[in-house]
Design an enzyme around this catalytic site. Structure first.
Site, PDB file in Angstrom:
ATOM      1  CB  THR A 172      12.758  -6.032   3.715  1.00 30.85           C
ATOM      2  OG1 THR A 172      14.144  -5.830   4.011  1.00 30.85           O
ATOM      3  CG2 THR A 172      11.963  -6.131   5.002  1.00 30.85           C
ATOM      4  CB  ALA A 218      13.704 -19.113  14.073  1.00 25.13           C
ATOM      5  CG  HIS A 247      -0.237  -0.131   2.507  1.00 25.41           C
ATOM      6  ND1 HIS A 247       0.422   0.904   3.110  1.00 25.41           N
ATOM      7  CD2 HIS A 247      -0.064  -1.199   3.312  1.00 25.41           C
ATOM      8  CE1 HIS A 247       0.959   0.489   4.242  1.00 25.41           C
ATOM      9  NE2 HIS A 247       0.682  -0.787   4.376  1.00 25.41           N
TER      10      HIS A 247
END
Length: 98
Positions: free
Chosen positions: A72, A67, A13
């Site tokens: 990104t 973990a 968004h």
């Protein structure tokens, strides 16, 4: 291999608040500017538990994602990103009993 609680988050968004607001079309229907970006995971990868993979990312062949990691950016093949995960270390006080 994909561990428990792995999140593959493809929705994206706009970052500016005025661009995130719901908009009205000429015909009276409403829409927003949310869209999706693909995630590509190549062969022989291991995503450990609680990994989050953001949209638009490619994870190369043979990668290990440790973990709790948040991916990104693209990861090239055969990289071990388990080392980049944060580890909480606590210090315990030492008591000398003589």
């Amino acid at each position: 291999m994909i561990g428990p609680n792995v999140t593959l988050a493809t929705p994206m968004h706009p970052l500016l608040p005025e661009e995130r607001n719901i908009r009205k079309r000429e015909d009276g229907s409403f829409y927003n500017l949310e869209y999706a970006k693909p995630i590509t995971i190549k062969d022989n990868c291991w995503l450990a538990s609680n990994v989050v993979v953001c949209g638009g990312v490619t994870i190369g062949e043979g990668c290990v994602i440790g973990a709790g990691s948040v991916v990104t950016r693209d990861i090239c093949k055969l990289q071990d990103k388990a080392k980049t995960s944060y580890t909480l270390r606590t210090r315990r006080p030492r008591f000398d009993y003589e």
